[in-house]
Motif scaffolding. Structure first.
Motif, PDB file in Angstrom:
ATOM      1  N   SER A  26       0.830  -1.204   0.000  1.00  0.00           N
ATOM      2  CA  SER A  26       0.000   0.000   0.000  1.00  0.00           C
ATOM      3  C   SER A  26       0.858   1.244   0.000  1.00  0.00           C
ATOM      4  O   SER A  26       0.600   2.206  -0.731  1.00  0.00           O
ATOM      5  N   ALA A  27       1.924   1.242   0.809  1.00  0.00           N
ATOM      6  CA  ALA A  27       2.818   2.406   0.869  1.00  0.00           C
ATOM      7  C   ALA A  27       3.513   2.625  -0.460  1.00  0.00           C
ATOM      8  O   ALA A  27       3.661   3.751  -0.935  1.00  0.00           O
ATOM      9  N   GLN A  28       3.932   1.485  -1.101  1.00  0.00           N
ATOM     10  CA  GLN A  28       4.591   1.614  -2.392  1.00  0.00           C
ATOM     11  C   GLN A  28       3.635   2.168  -3.430  1.00  0.00           C
ATOM     12  O   GLN A  28       4.013   2.938  -4.308  1.00  0.00           O
ATOM     13  N   ALA A  29       2.336   1.749  -3.337  1.00  0.00           N
ATOM     14  CA  ALA A  29       1.360   2.217  -4.318  1.00  0.00           C
ATOM     15  C   ALA A  29       1.067   3.693  -4.146  1.00  0.00           C
ATOM     16  O   ALA A  29       0.731   4.387  -5.101  1.00  0.00           O
ATOM     17  N   GLN A  30       1.209   4.212  -2.927  1.00  0.00           N
ATOM     18  CA  GLN A  30       0.883   5.599  -2.658  1.00  0.00           C
ATOM     19  C   GLN A  30       2.044   6.547  -2.917  1.00  0.00           C
ATOM     20  O   GLN A  30       1.860   7.735  -3.058  1.00  0.00           O
ATOM     21  N   SER A  31       3.265   6.026  -2.939  1.00  0.00           N
ATOM     22  CA  SER A  31       4.441   6.874  -3.124  1.00  0.00           C
ATOM     23  C   SER A  31       5.398   6.205  -4.101  1.00  0.00           C
ATOM     24  O   SER A  31       5.762   5.043  -3.915  1.00  0.00           O
ATOM     25  N   LEU A  79      -1.948  11.932  -1.831  1.00  0.00           N
ATOM     26  CA  LEU A  79      -2.398  12.629  -0.628  1.00  0.00           C
ATOM     27  C   LEU A  79      -3.868  12.378  -0.327  1.00  0.00           C
ATOM     28  O   LEU A  79      -4.396  12.882   0.664  1.00  0.00           O
ATOM     29  N   GLY A  80      -4.534  11.633  -1.216  1.00  0.00           N
ATOM     30  CA  GLY A  80      -5.948  11.346  -1.022  1.00  0.00           C
ATOM     31  C   GLY A  80      -6.834  12.408  -1.644  1.00  0.00           C
ATOM     32  O   GLY A  80      -6.402  13.530  -1.923  1.00  0.00           O
ATOM     33  N   ALA A 100       1.259  14.965  -4.276  1.00  0.00           N
ATOM     34  CA  ALA A 100       2.465  15.782  -4.346  1.00  0.00           C
ATOM     35  C   ALA A 100       3.386  15.177  -5.404  1.00  0.00           C
ATOM     36  O   ALA A 100       3.388  13.958  -5.613  1.00  0.00           O
ATOM     37  N   LEU A 101       4.155  16.024  -6.077  1.00  0.00           N
ATOM     38  CA  LEU A 101       5.056  15.513  -7.105  1.00  0.00           C
ATOM     39  C   LEU A 101       6.344  16.320  -7.142  1.00  0.00           C
ATOM     40  O   LEU A 101       6.400  17.451  -6.667  1.00  0.00           O
ATOM     41  N   PHE A 102       7.376  15.717  -7.706  1.00  0.00           N
ATOM     42  CA  PHE A 102       8.638  16.430  -7.901  1.00  0.00           C
ATOM     43  C   PHE A 102       9.326  15.897  -9.149  1.00  0.00           C
ATOM     44  O   PHE A 102       9.033  14.779  -9.611  1.00  0.00           O
ATOM     45  N   GLY A 136       5.632  20.282  -6.517  1.00  0.00           N
ATOM     46  CA  GLY A 136       4.309  20.876  -6.622  1.00  0.00           C
ATOM     47  C   GLY A 136       3.213  19.942  -6.193  1.00  0.00           C
ATOM     48  O   GLY A 136       3.445  18.865  -5.630  1.00  0.00           O
ATOM     49  N   LEU A 137       1.981  20.363  -6.479  1.00  0.00           N
ATOM     50  CA  LEU A 137       0.778  19.623  -6.159  1.00  0.00           C
ATOM     51  C   LEU A 137      -0.056  19.438  -7.416  1.00  0.00           C
ATOM     52  O   LEU A 137      -0.156  20.357  -8.239  1.00  0.00           O
ATOM     53  N   GLU A 138      -0.670  18.253  -7.524  1.00  0.00           N
ATOM     54  CA  GLU A 138      -1.532  17.961  -8.672  1.00  0.00           C
ATOM     55  C   GLU A 138      -2.900  17.509  -8.179  1.00  0.00           C
ATOM     56  O   GLU A 138      -3.000  16.623  -7.321  1.00  0.00           O
ATOM     57  N   SER A 139      -3.956  18.116  -8.722  1.00  0.00           N
ATOM     58  CA  SER A 139      -5.320  17.760  -8.382  1.00  0.00           C
ATOM     59  C   SER A 139      -6.049  17.309  -9.636  1.00  0.00           C
ATOM     60  O   SER A 139      -5.948  17.953 -10.685  1.00  0.00           O
ATOM     61  N   GLU A 140      -6.796  16.211  -9.534  1.00  0.00           N
ATOM     62  CA  GLU A 140      -7.564  15.737 -10.683  1.00  0.00           C
ATOM     63  C   GLU A 140      -8.611  16.754 -11.112  1.00  0.00           C
ATOM     64  O   GLU A 140      -8.946  16.853 -12.291  1.00  0.00           O
ATOM     65  N   SER A 141      -9.103  17.537 -10.174  1.00  0.00           N
ATOM     66  CA  SER A 141     -10.179  18.487 -10.468  1.00  0.00           C
ATOM     67  C   SER A 141      -9.687  19.878 -10.822  1.00  0.00           C
ATOM     68  O   SER A 141     -10.291  20.579 -11.636  1.00  0.00           O
TER      69      SER A 141
END
Length: 373
Positions: free
Chosen positions: A25-30, A74-75, A80-82, A104-109
């Motif tokens: 789960s941690a690997q999938a999230q980061s 981040l849910g 977050a991305l770099f 930076g930050l990325e939002s689907e919306s």
């Protein structure tokens, strides 16, 4: 009845399964990825300062680099991305500061917001419709890369926004700070762009403005002479430019395995000053008209070509180029290309990544190999 040893074994197995699930789960999230590209080859130029030149090249299509990029979930559709990249010349090991790094930050919306040293809107929304910003690469740039379609400079101290995709329509913008106390407008930049893609047709438009490129050491651009400007005769000299505005419009249309493209750009430079003497020079403007085509002949063979007409204030250039690439694997290809440029009105020919010719003509024939990892 289960024995104590069996209970301990079952408990240990359950803990192991839980640990593996949590780790997965941690690997999938980061995620973090190491990647890059090495591009080098051999080139012949018939007229570099009046002499023939044979050389080992570094990046006639793409600049060689290595990079790290990653993201963290981040849910709520946010992450977050770099991105951190560093360029180099494989022919001699020289380090090059010609790639981006940002966080930076990325939002689907709501889109993506990033901060750092980044590509401007010319790169994002206009350059893909030119051959230098697509299959052709570095040597296919417009004379002196006057419109920055080949990313001769990136914007430091920049904040950048890119929208989500709204039915094929995207847009974005960038602002790069001067970082100078009491000199807010010195060595700053800002840009805007938009793109539409629907079916076989796609198009883009972008605008870039900068003030006093290189006039300060901590601003949007590094303090070095801006290539590609000149006096009334179009001669190539080192200059600083007080203000520069660049606009570009391009479009592609796909017919089977062929992509047809057209692009127009105009770069206007005012407040031009000789970098050595400080003397004022005439303003200069470049208009570039490009037609290009990319043909995927087979899954492994790609053929690309272009014609560009560039008109400056007192000179103009004709440039034609052809490139063929053969894919040896998913990560490795070999290529061959030739570029010819002819100038007028006393201006020199100057194919990108080569020194100017002593006269109005210059021819380059090159071959190389690229590997991506």
């Amino acid at each position: 009845m289960t024995s104590p040893s069996h209970k301990k074994a079952a408990l240990a197995a359950a803990c192991a399964v839980t640990f593996v699930c949590l780790s997965a789960s941690a690997q999938a999230q980061s995620t973090v990825a190491l990647y890059g590209e090495v591009d080098t080859g051999l080139a012949y130029a018939n007229n570099v300062g009046g002499h023939s030149q044979y050389q080992l090249t570094s990046g006639l299509i793409d600049g060689s680099f290595w990079g790290l990029q990653g993201s963290e979930d981040l849910g709520g559709g946010m992450k977050a991305l770099f991105r951190l990249e560093h360029g180099f010349a494989p022919a001699n090991g020289t380090e090059l500061n010609d790639h981006p790094y940002y966080v930076g930050l990325e939002s689907e919306s709501f889109g993506t917001l990033t901060l750092g040293r980044q590509y401007d809107s010319i790169h994002d929304y206009f350059a893909p419709f030119t051959l230098t910003g697509n299959a052709g690469g570095t040597a296919f740039a417009h004379p002196f890369d006057n419109d920055n379609a080949n990313n001769s400079y990136l914007a430091a101290n920049s904040v950048k926004y890119a929208s989500p995709n709204y039915g094929g329509f995207t847009f974005g913008g960038l602002y790069a700070f001067s970082n100078g106390a009491g000199r807010f407008a010195d060595n700053r930049a800002y840009s805007l762009g938009a793109n539409y893609s629907g079916g076989a047709f796609s198009a883009g438009v972008a605008w870039l403005h900068n003030n006093g490129r290189g006039a300060t050491e901590a601003g949007a651009y590094d303090p070095y002479a801006l290539p590609g400007t000149g006096g009334a005769a179009g001669s190539v000299i080192g200059t600083f430019v007080g203000k520069q505005d660049t606009i570009g419009v391009g479009a592609n249309y796909v017919i089977g395995d062929v992509t047809l493209g057209a692009a127009w750009s105009r770069a206007i430079q005012t407040g031009v000053v000789d970098a050595d003497s400080g003397a004022g020079l005439p303003s200069i403007a470049f208009s570039n008209y490009e037609l290009n085509a990319v043909w995927q002949i087979t899954p492994n063979v790609l053929l690309a070509g272009m014609y560009v007409y560039t008109k400056a204030s007192a000179a103009h250039w004709h440039e034609g180029a052809v490139q063929v690439a053969y894919q040896l694997s998913k990560r490795t290809d070999v290529y061959a290309e030739t570029i010819y440029q002819r100038a007028t009105a006393g201006a020199p020919a100057a194919i990108n990544s080569f020194d100017p010719a002593s006269g109005r003509n210059q021819l380059v024939v090159a071959t190389g190999i690229r590997h991506r990892f």
